[in-house]
Enzyme design. Structure first.
Site, short mmCIF file in Angstrom:
data_model
loop_
_atom_site.label_atom_id
_atom_site.label_comp_id
_atom_site.label_asym_id
_atom_site.label_seq_id
_atom_site.Cartn_x
_atom_site.Cartn_y
_atom_site.Cartn_z
CE LYS A 1 -3.90 1.76 2.83
NZ LYS A 1 -4.67 1.49 4.07
CB SER B 1 -7.94 3.34 3.17
OG SER B 1 -7.07 2.72 4.09
CB SER C 1 -8.09 0.56 6.11
OG SER C 1 -8.80 1.76 6.08
#
Lengths: 498, 96, 489
Positions: free
Chosen positions: A79, A154, A178
């Site tokens: 990420k 996210s 997330s």
């Protein structure tokens, strides 16, 4: 079976046997990215040459008989809120669009030490604030199961990349759900470990007391493999727990007989989509068939979770994001137009104007909203009513979990109340978007581990997730239950129709 | 507590954000909704409950007093929007 | 005429702790490095970095607070103080808000307003925080930009806040001297104001007796004072200014917001500083990246055990053990622990503490001042000076010759005995001395008459002559013997 369909564990065996090379595996991942990422948009940055070079190096070392790390030759996506030395680390924000950190995150150090091939950086909601990845300022990510829908967030890029077979393993971060929520919406396995289990050093902070890095993979076994590489004490993170990392993979085979699983009745009340409920209840029956017993437990304060979370997280975020002011790194507004004080209508001084223009231009709407909310809740006169109150409720929530775990080994329930929503569906209603986190924020507030595993599909062909939660540092138990579940089901094996 | 336009403007300065007229309006409404929602916490009895600031309650975590290499200056300044080879440059810091 | 008001002063002192590395990262704290060469991602506040507390910094902080008789908290935590400033790269300072590691201490000073009496100054709290960097702006050169140096960012800083217990600028000055002395004895800080390792802000107002009513003037915070002398002068000025303002406006405490004024050293005035009201909303909250710290009784005792002898106790000991005057004890202790250790060795070797004190103060300190060196660099070992002082005390040589010997010792590095014999200095025996004195008196009948007439001063002329005849004679002995013999003639 094509190379990209193999699990990480299967590929490791093939690599060890010499039937496939790290370069071939990496090329297969890159080909999958080339084929699908234009539509899916999982990656912000693909390290094509670097990844192939790293893979070739691993193949050479394997040929030379050197001992290799636990993930040698496997491709991993990260990420883009974790620092990679000398390479862009954007947090999907204009603010850091060109930022290249001068250091590696501890998890990157660990991945390198495990000889993983870091294939690229995945998209996210700006600074990890959001539940759909739509708050990215740098790209749009779509759910591989339905390109008109959001992948969740996210860590939407990481979940979509794993679901679309672009990569067997991905690293995400989970502040209020997330990892688990996009894993659920994309039909992959995603775990938030216990707070302090994985070092946060180099993870760009959103809410420091809630953030935790964790693995996303297609199987629980692969998640165990990746977690084992990521976890462990880091003396450079004062909140990292000095505790031995178990060999997570070794315990997976142990049967679930006698496992006590708790469910929280409120989680099955009105508001839960009927198809989600049906799949989750079916998942519970699977656990029972594997020898687990199910009983009801109470989490009396869970309804206050979202409110508590949406005070604590924005408060910490408002402070964590103060550093993005255009002075030392990142974006700076070059306009010289002075800003004005709203009350006096006086011009701000040049420095304050630079700050305000830079932050107005560098941050997107959701980030600004949370900074405003957190600043407000911490400001004079409101601290006790909001922040301090939320910390007290946080302890009540933690105590609820402690009491529940005195009776059961795991908690099971839905990850989200419904399957993936349409892109744009909730962007204009921040509160509705926040309520998506209802079932996931508790684990962050309490610091406990949680995992999301696929437990079915709805009529629209969208995946549905089952969440399991455990007491602190019981990741082993979570992974074992998830693995056993996956030996009895094949939801995690389904391919999205790309 | 109702959130006013003036609150939003005050907070925007504290947070060093500059907001357009429509942003102020939208945020007044949106933050108002959120604040009304989080106000539900006021109804919970938390008397005698200690605040929980850390999810895992560790204490006494230290590093030893040992000097480590600093960043070469050019690396430190490499990401700066403006610098003169020695220092970061920012608009004039006056007064205070 | 005494002023028609009482001055009320409280101080806020920031002291850099003498660690090798910064509070939360491994960058060096050494002073004077070129700008931005002692920084790393942590102290630059780059995305993703985390602080880890320096153990030594906390230990030094505990020592300082313990020496100030503070209560050491069992549980302490750190908080973020949020504000925007370019020398504060994270946008917050890691400090302590509601649970500082220590509180409620005090420091006693000799009251300059009432000599011989002690004045107790309460310490509200001492806490540990990180320093900010430096911003430089050259308005004269017409620069559009300020330059930021982050070398100092993250240096461990002790904030010491006193009660408003100081009643005059002079007391404030004495307090600062005493605190600096204490902290340098502990070795927790070098307290070098020029290098910024000690900084002082003062809060001051007046309590005016106005027609039987006590009136307090608005409190003003005074900053930018670069020496203790400047603190005294700034507070002197500020007290006068506040009285003038009160006479003019009648403004009382609470009538106007708290003002911050900067001391202008050149103009010798304080000037108001612009201060935005909102900037004081620091939005403190607990630092989530750091763990709280607990301290138990064993640790508290451990800290007391390593403190050593502090200035106040040392002064008392010097007075009691060596019969020094309070003044002499104060001068020696004020020079720092190393000089006191030197004195103690001289006193022990010589067996005469008062004489040792005279020699150290008059000759050693003078040389140190002239050459601007520390006692560690002084060329005569304490044992050698002690040996010399012992000989002077025993009358082997007089003070004047002793000084000459010391100068030789300093120049040559040779021990006292060697210098004395090289100079042909030897004790004159009693019969030899008597012969010499009788000869002198016989040759100076006028002086004998004067002495007999009670003018003892007259003997002085004989001492010079005696020294010429034999440079080894002890002037004191010549004087005494001549007076004695003259009376019998």
């Amino acid at each position: 079976m094509s190379l990209v369909d193999a699990s990480a564990a299967e590929s490791l065996a093939e690599l060890a046997a010499g039937r496939v090379s790290a370069v071939e595996l990496t090329e297969a991942c890159l080909a999958q990215i080339d084929a699908h990422d234009e539509r899916v948009g999982a990656f912000l940055h693909v390290r094509r040459e670097a990844a192939l070079e790293e893979a070739a190096g691993i193949d050479r070392r394997r040929a030379a008989g050197e001992s290799l790390g636990a993930l040698a030759g496997l491709s991993v996506a990260i990420k883009d809120n974790m620092c990679l030395r000398g390479e862009t680390t954007t947090c999907a924000s204009r603010m850091l669009a060109d930022f290249r950190p001068p250091y590696d995150a501890t998890v990157v150090d660990r991945l390198r030490a495990a000889d993983a091939v870091i294939i690229g950086k995945t998209n996210l909601d700006e600074f990890a604030m959001g539940g759909s990845t739509e708050n990215s300022a740098l790209g749009e990510t779509r759910n591989p199961w339905d390109l008109g829908r959001a992948p969740g967030g996210s860590s939407g890029g990481s979940a979509a990349a794993v679901a679309a077979r672009m990569v067997p393993l991905a690293v995400g971060s989970d502040t209020g759900g997330s990892i688990r929520q996009p894993a659920g919406l994309c039909g992959v396995t995603g775990m938030k470990p216990t707070y302090g289990r994985v070092s946060r050093r180099g993870l760009v902070a959103f809410a420091s007391s809630l953030d935790q890095i964790g693995p996303l993979a297609r199987t629980a076994e692969d998640a165990a493999l990746l977690l084992e590489a990521l976890a462990g004490h880091d003396p450079r993170d004062a909140t990292s727990v000095p505790r031995k990392v178990p060999a997570y993979r070794e315990g997976l085979a142990k049967p679930l007989k006698g496992l006590r699983v708790g469910i929280v009745p409120e989680q099955f009340a009105a508001g839960l989509d009927a198809q989600v409920e049906a799949s989750v209840r079916e998942g519970l029956r699977v656990l029972e068939s594997l020898g687990a017993t199910i009983r009801e437990v109470a989490l009396p304060h869970s309804a206050a979770g979202v409110a508590t979370y949406y005070i604590i997280a924005p408060c910490e975020a408002s402070s964590n994001l103060a550093r993005y002011d255009g002075a030392h790194y990142g974006f700076r507004s070059e306009s010289t137009e002075p800003t004005r004080d709203a009350h006096s209508r006086e011009e701000d001084n040049p420095l304050v104007s630079m700050y305000r223009r830079t932050r107005a231009g560098g941050f997107g709407a959701e980030v600004k909203r949370r900074i405003m909310l957190g600043t407000y809740a911490l400001s004079a006169g409101y601290y006790d009513a909001y922040y301090l109150k939320a910390l007290r409720v946080r302890r009540l929530i933690r105590q609820d979990f402690d009491r529940a775990f005195a009776e059961v080994d795991l908690l099971a329930g839905p990850v989200t109340a419904s399957s993936a929503f349409e892109l744009g569906e909730k962007v204009d209603d921040p509160l509705a978007m926040y309520l998506v986190d209802l079932f996931t924020v508790g684990a962050n507030l309490a610091g406990i581990p949680g995992i999301s595993i696929p437990c079915g599909f709805d009529e629209g062909g969208l995946p549905i997730g089952l969440q399991l939660q455990a007491p602190p540092f019981e990741e082993e138990c979570l992974l074992r239950a998830a693995h056993q579940f996956q030996t009895a089901t094949d939801w995690h094996q389904r391919r999205p129709p790309l | 507590m109702a959130l006013t336009r003036a609150d939003v403007e005050k907070v925007a300065l504290l947070a060093r954000l500059s907001l357009g007229e429509d942003e102020v309006e939208l945020l007044t409404a949106q933050l108002g909704d959120i604040v009304r929602y989080v106000d539900q916490l006021a109804e919970l009895n938390t008397e005698g409950v200690e605040p929980l600031a850390h999810a895992v309650e560790l204490t006494n975590v230290f590093r030893e007093d040992e000097v480590e290499a600093s960043l070469p200056r050019e690396d430190a300044l490499a990401s700066a929007p403006r610098q003169d080879g020695e220092c970061y440059l920012v608009p004039a810091v006056l007064g205070e | 005429m005494s002023a028609p008001y009482t001055i009320v002063i409280g101080l806020e002192v920031h002291v850099q702790l003498a660690t090798q590395s910064k509070l939360f990262c491994g960058c060096s704290t050494k002073f004077g490095a070129p700008p931005n060469t002692q920084t790393c991602p942590v102290c630059i506040g780059m995305p993703g970095v985390l602080p880890v507390m320096n153990r030594r910094a906390f230990e030094l902080a505990l020592q300082a607070a313990t020496a100030l008789d503070c209560q050491i908290a069992s549980f302490t935590k750190w908080d973020r103080k949020n504000y925007y400033y370019p020398d504060l790269p994270k946008g917050y300072q890691i400090s302590q808000f509601d649970l500082p590691f220590s509180h409620a201490g005090h420091l006693d000073i000799d009251d300059p307003d009432s000599p011989g009496n002690s004045h107790r100054v309460g310490i509200i709290r001492v806490h540990l925080e990180e320093d900010a960097g430096k911003s430089m702006h050259d308005e004269v050169a017409g620069q559009a930009d300020s330059r930021i140096d982050l070398n100092r960012t993250g240096t461990p800083l002790l904030e010491i806040v006193t009660e408003p217990d100081l009643r005059s600028p002079q007391q404030a000055h004495v307090f600062l001297n005493e605190m600096k002395l204490l902290l340098t004895y502990l070795g927790v800080s070098d307290c070098n104001m020029q290098e910024g390792s000690l900084r002082v802000d003062a809060n001051i107002n007046l309590h005016i007796d106005a027609d039987g009513e006590k009136v307090a003037t608005p409190i003003v915070e005074v900053k930018n004072m670069n020496s203790f002398r400047a603190v005294e002068r700034a507070l002197d000025y500020e007290a006068g200014r506040q009285y003038d303002v009160w006479q003019e406006t009648g403004q009382r405490l609470g009538d106007v917001p708290k003002q911050t004024r900067g001391w202008d050293e050149a103009a010798e005035v304080t000037r108001g500083q612009r201060h935005k009201e909102e900037s004081s909303d620091y939005r403190y909250f607990p630092e989530p990246d750091l763990a709280p710290v607990t301290v138990d009784d064993a640790q508290r005792q451990g800290v007391r055990d390593v403190l050593g002898e502090l200035p106040a106790a040392l002064r008392t000991r010097l007075q009691q053990e060596f019969a020094l005057t309070p003044y002499d004890a104060d001068v020696l202790v004020g020079q720092g622990r190393e000089l006191v250790d030197y004195f103690l060795a001289v006193a022990e070797t010589s067996g005469d503490g008062r004489l040792a004190s005279n020699w150290v103060q008059q000759y050693v300190l003078r040389t140190l001042n002239e050459q601007a060196i520390d006692i560690g660099d002084y060329g005569v070992a304490a044992e050698q000076l002690g040996d010399l002082v012992r000989r002077v005390a025993a009358g082997e040589l007089d003070t004047g010759r002793g000084r000459e010997v010391l100068a030789d010792m300093l120049a040559s590095g040779k021990p006292a005995a060697e210098v004395i014999s090289a100079r042909g200095i030897e004790q004159v025996d009693a019969s030899e001395l008597e012969t010499l004195c009788r000869e002198l008196l016989a040759a100076n009948p006028k002086i004998v008459d004067d002495i007999k007439a009670g003018k003892q001063k007259a003997v002085g002329a004989l001492i010079g002559q005696a020294k010429k005849m034999n440079p080894n004679v002890n002037p004191g002995q010549v004087r005494e013997l001549c007076l004695q013999l003259a009376d019998t003639m």
